[in-house]
Scaffold this motif. Structure first.
Motif, PDB file in Angstrom:
ATOM      1  N   ARG A  17      93.882  39.710  12.943  1.00  0.00           N
ATOM      2  CA  ARG A  17      92.516  39.726  13.859  1.00  0.00           C
ATOM      3  C   ARG A  17      91.693  39.311  12.872  1.00  0.00           C
ATOM      4  O   ARG A  17      91.416  38.954  11.646  1.00  0.00           O
ATOM      5  CB  ARG A  17      92.108  41.659  14.158  1.00  0.00           C
ATOM      6  CG  ARG A  17      90.683  41.079  15.112  1.00  0.00           C
ATOM      7  CD  ARG A  17      89.871  42.265  15.445  1.00  0.00           C
ATOM      8  NE  ARG A  17      91.179  42.559  16.493  1.00  0.00           N
ATOM      9  CZ  ARG A  17      91.403  44.317  15.856  1.00  0.00           C
ATOM     10  NH1 ARG A  17      91.099  45.340  15.226  1.00  0.00           N
ATOM     11  NH2 ARG A  17      92.459  44.951  17.712  1.00  0.00           N
ATOM     12  N   ASP A  18      90.977  38.698  13.134  1.00  0.00           N
ATOM     13  CA  ASP A  18      90.039  36.973  12.881  1.00  0.00           C
ATOM     14  C   ASP A  18      88.558  38.493  12.428  1.00  0.00           C
ATOM     15  O   ASP A  18      87.986  37.938  12.933  1.00  0.00           O
ATOM     16  CB  ASP A  18      89.412  36.440  13.171  1.00  0.00           C
ATOM     17  CG  ASP A  18      89.076  35.278  12.181  1.00  0.00           C
ATOM     18  OD1 ASP A  18      89.400  35.644  11.410  1.00  0.00           O
ATOM     19  OD2 ASP A  18      88.362  33.900  13.034  1.00  0.00           O
ATOM     20  N   TRP A  19      88.310  38.692  10.587  1.00  0.00           N
ATOM     21  CA  TRP A  19      87.837  39.542  11.105  1.00  0.00           C
ATOM     22  C   TRP A  19      86.489  38.941  10.458  1.00  0.00           C
ATOM     23  O   TRP A  19      84.767  39.433  10.326  1.00  0.00           O
ATOM     24  CB  TRP A  19      88.301  40.795   9.793  1.00  0.00           C
ATOM     25  CG  TRP A  19      88.946  41.743  10.310  1.00  0.00           C
ATOM     26  CD1 TRP A  19      89.755  42.021   9.870  1.00  0.00           C
ATOM     27  CD2 TRP A  19      88.521  42.646  11.272  1.00  0.00           C
ATOM     28  NE1 TRP A  19      91.037  42.826  10.382  1.00  0.00           N
ATOM     29  CE2 TRP A  19      89.899  43.363  11.465  1.00  0.00           C
ATOM     30  CE3 TRP A  19      87.692  43.261  11.821  1.00  0.00           C
ATOM     31  CZ2 TRP A  19      89.673  44.904  11.730  1.00  0.00           C
ATOM     32  CZ3 TRP A  19      87.519  44.149  12.786  1.00  0.00           C
ATOM     33  CH2 TRP A  19      88.709  45.233  12.659  1.00  0.00           C
ATOM     34  N   THR A  20      86.681  37.511  10.485  1.00  0.00           N
ATOM     35  CA  THR A  20      84.976  36.740   9.829  1.00  0.00           C
ATOM     36  C   THR A  20      84.340  36.382  10.934  1.00  0.00           C
ATOM     37  O   THR A  20      83.467  35.791  10.960  1.00  0.00           O
ATOM     38  CB  THR A  20      85.548  35.668   9.203  1.00  0.00           C
ATOM     39  OG1 THR A  20      86.605  35.036   9.982  1.00  0.00           O
ATOM     40  CG2 THR A  20      86.032  36.086   7.480  1.00  0.00           C
TER      41      THR A  20
ATOM     42  N   ASN B  39      83.149  40.648  15.224  1.00  0.00           N
ATOM     43  CA  ASN B  39      84.086  41.832  14.408  1.00  0.00           C
ATOM     44  C   ASN B  39      83.765  42.527  12.881  1.00  0.00           C
ATOM     45  O   ASN B  39      83.871  43.232  12.918  1.00  0.00           O
ATOM     46  CB  ASN B  39      85.008  40.812  14.159  1.00  0.00           C
ATOM     47  CG  ASN B  39      86.772  40.948  15.554  1.00  0.00           C
ATOM     48  OD1 ASN B  39      86.549  41.486  16.216  1.00  0.00           O
ATOM     49  ND2 ASN B  39      87.141  40.121  15.649  1.00  0.00           N
ATOM     50  N   LYS B  40      83.161  41.221  12.901  1.00  0.00           N
ATOM     51  CA  LYS B  40      82.017  41.255  11.613  1.00  0.00           C
ATOM     52  C   LYS B  40      80.773  42.321  11.572  1.00  0.00           C
ATOM     53  O   LYS B  40      80.819  42.825  10.957  1.00  0.00           O
ATOM     54  CB  LYS B  40      81.465  39.743  10.907  1.00  0.00           C
ATOM     55  CG  LYS B  40      81.480  39.889   9.529  1.00  0.00           C
ATOM     56  CD  LYS B  40      81.180  38.760   9.303  1.00  0.00           C
ATOM     57  CE  LYS B  40      79.427  39.181   7.619  1.00  0.00           C
ATOM     58  NZ  LYS B  40      78.237  37.836   7.601  1.00  0.00           N
TER      59      LYS B  40
END
Lengths: 1123, 382
Positions: A578-581, A585-586
């Protein structure tokens, strides 16, 4: 403290303010100032005056405190403890049975006709006891010592302490000392009051030296109508019911059961066919010690290691009274349970005849009833899912034989494609399963269980299958590409990622996911339960669903069978991360960092706010502040998200209410008070925080142990925790030797001890032992010895050894007399520091006991367990020189082959005279000879030693003492392997004497020395008288000429002449001697005369000189005066 | 795959969980038989790395009996007593040293003598936990159980990348008579991030590029990020080229999460960009942090093992979602020791998940168990 007082609803005591009583009290309280001590009057004068003295006082106080401290142990007594085992021990005809009968009568007011085996009675609101009589067999004494909590040691006062009592005390010391109370009986046999008093005193002191000084000793002064005095028994009963117990290390790590009921459930038909067939028996008893795990090995003392094939708990046959508020036990709550004695429902007989008595409760029927009820109830309780969830999980089938369709898998139509394939496999699988079924020997009940468990797993299992497969298919993506829609493929990776989370979320019951449908509690209960579950699911799902699921599971298993092992979370498939950036999400993740928002009770700023709020600030201010702060932190955030986080943050922390704030303040105040506001503490105190912390930790742990499973369903609790102590359990044993049943004797205790991990294995045990000082003989290595260790009693062949300074175990042939030595034997693996007891025989043959005196041969404890031993004994290899060069020599006779020599190359050798050397290399000519070098030239007559160590192996012999299997009369006559000495004595075999050790006549031939040879060169330099006169010498050392001389024999005349000549010579000699002496005398006198004369002359001269000198000086003086 | 018990021998099928079974068998003293090991494969029987594991176990035990069938598809293993002491083992380069080291870590506290093992082989492997991760994330877990660190140490002497390896590590582990029960239900917040980038037989700039990209991601969350570079030279760099990174996040309650990434093996045709690698590793670490729990997800099974082997007291720990490996480990624990964990999913506030529907939250699992009262029977008392 504050909390407790809040809960306590009792009315507080209100002291009288006025009236006679109040005045009295006031007067009492008033300090009489007239006779105050100096200290009270003037406390300041008694402050610390001497620092040294204060220091000493402090040190002493700390010493006393430190002496009291023990390592805190986690208290493991359960909320409802098992009955306390009270064992009555003593020599025969001392009054044991009478005492038990009297105790029972005093506790429950009924007479018991026969006392066999354990008798459980309720004595008070919170205590039950199990009374058991110990018979006079040393085997029973050992087993009783291992399980008893309290021992009543009976002693005939008219006789004094007997050997059995000392033996029993020693057994207790080894296996963990239970509480011991001595009881003196037959006191009425001593008629004289004075002797009675002295006897009591001596016995008491002897008892104290054995147990501890101050140990309780009871006197039962007499028997009236076959009963002890009621008052004395009452006293004893009171002591028993208030006794406190200390945990013993072995019992606080092992579960055990003292069986109080036994049933043989073997099919009668089988027994009829073969009376010797192995039986299936059931033993009942309370679990004691620690929780008993379900699938555990146990050791039945006197039988051997057994596997419990079925274990379940039963309702308590002798329950503690319900916790109603009352002081005393009601009459109907004073229960007794003693199946072996024929009380409490069941008479146990050899032929298994059960007779129900008055007030009995038939357990069998009750069990089934309660089981059914519980099963029904559990079914209701266990449905954890809501109806919505069930709906989600329930599928429907379109046509019979079709796949079940779930709401959430509607789009995954690959199921329909795989269906046909699956079905083929399923048919195969089921057939193979059938085969297995028929092969296996288990009884059908268990098997059904297994099958049903498979079926039962459906609802969640199917879901997980979906996910699993989708995950796996990411790997085999390419092959199946045509079959699936493109859309699906795109989503696939994400699915794999989410699958793991989903699976956790799907059902609340994560335990089912891990352990499958485990058996809960009693097995019988389960069957009913499951069948009902089945019917439930049939309504929901349908028949076909099950088949696909089991079969799918099988396939999944097959695929997992040989995959590579990997401990990562995403083990083999690499899901898309998952693209936490990304911002959304962040925002979620940032709260896991210290930079993010913290929960209310952690955040410093909020704690500050909390304080402010408690001071009476408005909540609005607090809200504003919050907004500002978050804004400051995430400057880059857009507004909309800012609000988002704000909302989340608000939800996360609980807003402090007034009561919370008050609580917090109170807590702080209490803390402050306890630290600073203690009025009594003027004195300096030591720092006991370390000990206090340990104690608090142990207390916390024990509270956690008790509380953590409290609210759990009983069945599940047993699965997780095991059968906790205090439960009444039923254990089934299969393949029990038939002798156990046919030779059953209820007077022998049946002790079932659970074995912890690895304790069922057998290895080499090394322990330190000491021969008992009362045992008459020393023990010989490799003589069979009966050892009581852990739960077990067994015979084995020990080897004694001594640890040398280099930690080598040196073999000893016999135990040393008064010091500990090491003992190694082949036996059961037992934890270190477990006590052990050694006996040479457990046979209760009267003559043998009399001959032995004290039967306990040695005591000790386990040191180490291993699978091999390293015991060595000294070995000297002896050889003789074959040929000697300068410092090299060839040695023979030490070895027999070149190979042996090769093994010893480089080894040190030594001659008798102390010349050291080394083995170099083997020679090839005489087999076994070798070349060796020495530090000096050796002699042909030298003997050469090679000192090595020889490894001694411990014989692998281990035979449990199976005294419970012996026939009825001979249970106390177990005979194991006999010692060599015993066998020789029995068969009258005399060992042949070693001829080398025999005394023989010593013949010594006179030593013949070689003649002295002086080299010519030396002879030349010698003075004449030392020169050898005769060139030729003989062996006897005399010159030849002397040998040639003829002996002269004189005739009488000549003899006379020689005699006369001799006399004359003698006379002459005498005369000359006298003359010599006279001359010497004369000379001496003359010398003296001369000396005297000389002396006189010197004197004269001196006087003359004096005179002259005086005259001269006088004249000199005259001249001076004149001048 | 539930085991079948045949007169006290546990019988399993298939090569999967080979390591778990051997560890548990060695600890429990129960013999096992594993059948049908890759029996349907083209290359049937045990792999070289599995045989190497058996060799290692043979070195640290005394009295172990291993019987292999001729084809290698069936194995009988009767464990002996754990000895420990000085052990040198060259691990099979098919798997990383982590594969073997995890075994030693599980067995280490229960040996007769303190373990001092020298392992040679591949220190960083795709399939296995790297030595860096073990050092940073697994040793603190053990420390919680033994409390006093007297000689617990893992030293990376040389690094070695697959396929040839050439790395070397030294592992020292003290022995204990029994483990303490553990209550570990809070793990705090991540306070610092550390990391190591190693470059073996490749240009040193690779390492710096990895550092830059990894740091770029992590700095968005936390300012306290330091990543070291370990440029190995000569014999220290092993036998094969490769580079990789491991990041550690430390919380204020001494929980360590670790993630790692490495370049693909040389000669496979693919190329790994250092920037991608750094970013990938950082994302993995974030993933791990999001999963949460008291321990790193790769060491849940170790935690479970040591909890189960404690004294007869209650241990409670909260971990992130259970991995497949842990689930099967729990099943095996039940079969070998009869110990069952009480597992509860701790449901987090539902509102949050409503906000972000596309993100399923990781449920925390509360593991509760009563230790089996395991004592180290091989240790010697004087």
């Amino acid at each position: 403290m504050a909390d407790e007082s809040a809960f306590d609803k009792k009315k507080a005591h209100r002291a009288k303010q006025a009236g006679r009583k109040a005045e009295k009290k006031k007067k009492k309280k008033q300090i009489d100032t007239s006779n105050l001590s100096a200290r009270q009057r003037n406390p300041k004068a008694f402050a610390i005056q001497s620092a040294v003295r204060a220091e000493r006082q402090f040190r002493r106080r700390e010493d006393v405190i430190a002496k009291k401290q023990h390592i805190p142990q986690v208290d493991k007594t359960p909320l409802e403890p098992p009955p306390i085992i009270v064992a009555v021990v003593g020599p025969p005809r001392v009054g044991k049975t009478t005492l038990i009968n009297n105790l029972i009568k005093s506790f429950i007011k009924t007479n018991v006709t026969s006392t066999n085996g354990p008798i459980t009675i309720v004595t008070s609101k919170k205590r039950r006891i199990t009374l058991i009589e110990c018979n006079n067999d040393i085997n029973s004494m050992i087993d009783i010592a291992k399980c008893a909590d309290l021992v009543l040691l009976l002693c005939d006062a008219s006789f004094g302490f007997e050997m059995e009592i000392f033996e029993f005390l020693n057994i207790c010391q080894v296996h963990g000392m239970p509480k011991i109370m001595g009881v003196l009986t037959h006191l009425d046999m001593i008629k004289n009051a004075k002797t009675l008093k002295t006897t009591k005193k001596t016995l008491k002191h002897r008892f104290w030296t054995e147990v501890y000084s101050g140990a309780k000793l009871f006197y039962l002064s007499g028997i009236i109508h076959g009963e002890y005095l009621r008052n004395e028994i009452k006293n004893l009963a009171r002591f028993i019911s208030v006794m406190k117990f200390r945990p013993l290390s072995w019992r606080s790590t092992h579960a055990y059961i003292l069986a109080d009921r036994m049933e043989d459930v073997t099919n009668q038909e089988i027994i009829r066919k073969d009376p010797k067939v192995n039986r299936d028996i059931i033993l009942y008893g309370y679990v004691r010690g620690v929780p008993l795990m379900k699938e555990t090995m146990v050791h039945i003392a006197g039988v051997g290691d057994m596997k419990v094939s079925e274990l379940s708990y039963l309702p308590d046959p002798c329950p503690l009274p319900s916790s109603e508020k009352k002081r005393h036990l009601m009459e109907r709550e004073r229960q007794i349970y003693a199946p072996f004695s024929g009380v409490g429902g069941i008479v146990y007989d050899k032929d298994a005849v059960y007779i129900e008595l008055k007030g009995s409760h038939s357990h069998k029927q009750e069990d089934e009833e309660t089981n059914e009820k519980k099963a029904l109830l559990k079914n209701v309780v266990e449905t954890t899912e809501t109806i919505d969830e069930q709906m989600q999980e329930s599928g429907f089938k379109l046509f019979s034989g079709g796949a079940v369709i779930y709401p959430d898998m509607l789009k995954d139509d690959e199921y329909l494609q795989q269906k046909s394939k699956d079905r083929d496999e399923s048919s195969e699988d089921s057939s193979s399963e059938d085969d297995e079924k028929s092969d296996s020997d288990h009884d059908s009940g268990i098997e059904q269980n297994e099958i049903k468990t498979g079926k039962n797993q459906l609802p969640w299992d199917n879901g997980s299958n979906n996910e699993e497969e989708s995950g796996e298919e990411t790997n085999s993506e390419k092959e199946d590409e045509e079959d699936f829609g493109i859309k699906w493929k795109e989503k696939m990776n994400e699915k794999a990622t989410d699958a793991y989370f989903e699976r956790q979320n799907t059902s609340g019951n994560i335990m089912k996911l891990v352990y499958g449908e485990f058996e809960i509690g009693n097995k019988t209960k389960d069957k009913i339960d499951e069948s009902e579950d089945d019917s439930d699911e049939e309504e929901i799902g349908g028949l076909f669903k099950k088949v696909t699921a089991t079969q799918k599971k099988k396939q999944k298993e097959k695929e997992r069978l040989d995959t590579d092992e990997c401990s990562f979370f995403y083990s083999l498939d690499k899901p898309l991360l998952r693209d936490w950036t990304s911002e959304s999400n962040k925002q979620h993740l940032i709260n896991y960092f210290v930079t993010g928002k913290r929960s209310a009770d952690e955040d410093a700023s909020e704690l500050l706010k909390l304080d402010d709020a408690s001071d009476g600030d408005d909540e609005e201010v607090y809200g504003d502040f919050e907004d500002f702060e978050t804004g400051e932190k995430h400057v880059t955030n857009e507004n909309s998200e800012d609000i988002n986080t704000l909302e989340a943050g608000n939800k996360r922390k609980a807003e402090p209410t007034k009561s919370e704030i008050l609580d917090k303040k109170l807590k702080l105040k209490a803390k402050f008070d306890s630290e600073y506001d203690n009025p009594d503490d003027h004195r300096i105190k030591g720092d006991h925080s370390y000990y206090e912390n340990l104690k608090a930790e142990a207390l916390k742990q024990s509270e956690l142990n008790k509380s953590v499973f409290e609210n759990l369903d009983n069945g599940l609790r047993i699965e997780v925790e095991g059968f906790r102590p205090g439960l009444y359990v039923r254990m089934m044993f299969k393949n029990m030797p038939s002798e156990f049943v046919t030779n059953f004797d209820s007077t022998y205790p049946i002790l079932i001890g659970a074995l912890n991990m690895a304790e069922q294995n057998i290895g080499f045990v090394s322990c330190k032992v000491k021969k008992h000082r009362w045992y008459k003989k020393i023990l010989k290595t490799n003589d069979p010895l009966i050892i009581s260790l852990g739960w077990r009693r067994f015979q084995t062949l020990p080897i004694y050894s001594k640890i040398e300074d280099d930690l080598k175990c040196r073999y000893l042939k016999y135990t040393p007399e008064h010091v500990t030595c090491n003992m190694h034997f082949y036996g059961p693996v037992t934890p270190q520091n477990t006590g052990l007891l050694a006996l040479q025989t457990v046979n209760n043959n009267h003559n043998e006991i009399k001959q032995l005196g004290f039967r306990i041969a040695a005591t000790g404890s386990v040191n180490e367990i291993n699978k091999s031993t390293q015991i060595v004994k000294k070995l000297k290899l002896v050889g003789t020189p074959l040929k000697i060069y300068k410092k090299t020599a060839f040695i023979k006779d030490m070895f027999t082959s070149t190979l042996e020599v090769a093994k010893f190359e480089g080894a040190k050798v030594k001659t008798v005279s102390g010349i050291r050397g080394q083995i170099k290399k083997a020679l090839n000519k005489p087999e076994g000879a070798f070349r060796a070098t020495f530090e000096d030239k050796i002699l042909m007559s030298d003997i050469i030693f090679c000192r090595t160590w020889f490894k001694v192996d411990v014989t692998k012999f281990y035979a449990p003492v199976v005294n419970l299997l012996l026939p009825l009369g001979a249970k106390n006559a177990w005979q194991g392997m006999k010692t060599k000495g015993q066998l020789k004595r029995e068969r009258n075999v005399k060992s042949e004497a070693n001829t080398d050790s025999m005394y023989t006549e010593v013949n010594r031939e006179p030593k013949v020395f070689k003649p002295l040879v002086i080299p010519k060169q030396l002879q030349k330099g010698l003075p004449y008288r030392f020169k050898p006169k005769n060139k030729s010498t003989t062996l006897s050392g005399k010159p030849k000429t002397q040998l040639d001389r003829v002996a002269v024999i004189k005739n009488p005349y000549e003899q006379k002449v020689t005699n006369v000549m001799k006399m004359l010579k003698m006379n002459f000699d005498k005369k000359t001697e006298q003359q010599k002496a006279a001359t010497a005398e004369r000379l001496k006198a003359h010398k003296k005369q001369l000396e005297d004369e000389e002396w006189r002359r010197i004197k004269r001269q001196k006087e003359l000189k004096k005179k002259i000198c005086r005259h001269l000086s006088k004249m000199g003086n005259k001249k001076k005066t004149q001048m | 795959m539930p085991a079948v018990t045949e007169n006290d021998v546990l019988v399993y099928r298939g090569s999967n969980f080979f390591r778990q079974r051997l560890i548990l068998s060695s600890l429990s003293g129960r013999a096992i038989r594993i059948e049908e090991i890759r029996s349907t494969h083209d290359d049937p029987g045990l792999r070289e790395y599995e045989v190497s594991l058996i060799r290692l176990l043979d070195k640290v035990t005394n009295g172990t009996r291993v019987e292999l069938s001729e084809t290698g598809t069936s194995l009988y293993y009767q464990p002996g007593i754990l000895i420990g002491g000085q052990v040198t083992h060259s691990c099979c380069p098919q798997r990383g040293i982590g594969y073997y080291l995890e075994v030693l870590l599980a067995l280490g506290p229960f040996c007769k003598e303190p373990l001092n093992a020298v392992l040679q082989g591949v220190t960083h492997s795709e399939l296995d936990v790297s030595v860096d991760k073990l050092k940073t994330a697994a040793l603190p877990i053990l420390l919680k159980f033994i409390l006093v660190d007297d000689g617990l140490e893992l030293k990376v002497i040389r690094r070695g990348a697959p396929p040839l390896g050439g790395g070397e590590v030294v592992f020292r582990c003290p022995v204990r008579r029994h483990l303490r029960p553990l209550q570990w239900t809070t793990w705090g917040l991540v306070k610092r991030i550390r990391g190591v980038v190693y470059a073996l037989r490749v240009s040193p700039t690779m390492a710096n590029r990895v550092v830059d990209s990894a740091k770029g991601v992590m700095l968005k969350f936390l300012p306290d990020v330091y990543i070291n570079t370990d440029q190995c030279r000569g014999s220290n760099a092993g036998k094969s080229p490769g580079f990789g990174v491991s990041l550690v996040a430390e919380t204020n309650e001494k929980t360590f999460y670790c993630a790692e990434a490495k370049s693909v093996e040389a000669g496979k045709g693919e190329i790994t960009l250092p920037e991608d690698l750094g970013r990938e590793c950082a994302l993995r670490l974030l993933d791990e942090i999001a999963r949460g729990g008291a321990v790193d997800s790769a060491f849940q099974w170790l935690l479970a093992l040591w909890m189960a082997l404690g004294q007869k007291d209650v241990s409670v720990c909260i971990v992130g979602p259970l991995s497949d490996y842990t689930i099967s480990f729990l099943q095996h624990l039940k079969e070998f020791f009869g110990v069952m964990f009480k597992l509860e999913a701790i449901v987090q506030e539902s509102e949050e998940s409503d906000d972000e529907e596309d993100m399923p939250l990781a449920n925390k699992i509360k593991m509760t168990c009563v230790g089996i009262g395991y004592v180290n029977i091989s240790k010697r008392t004087l």
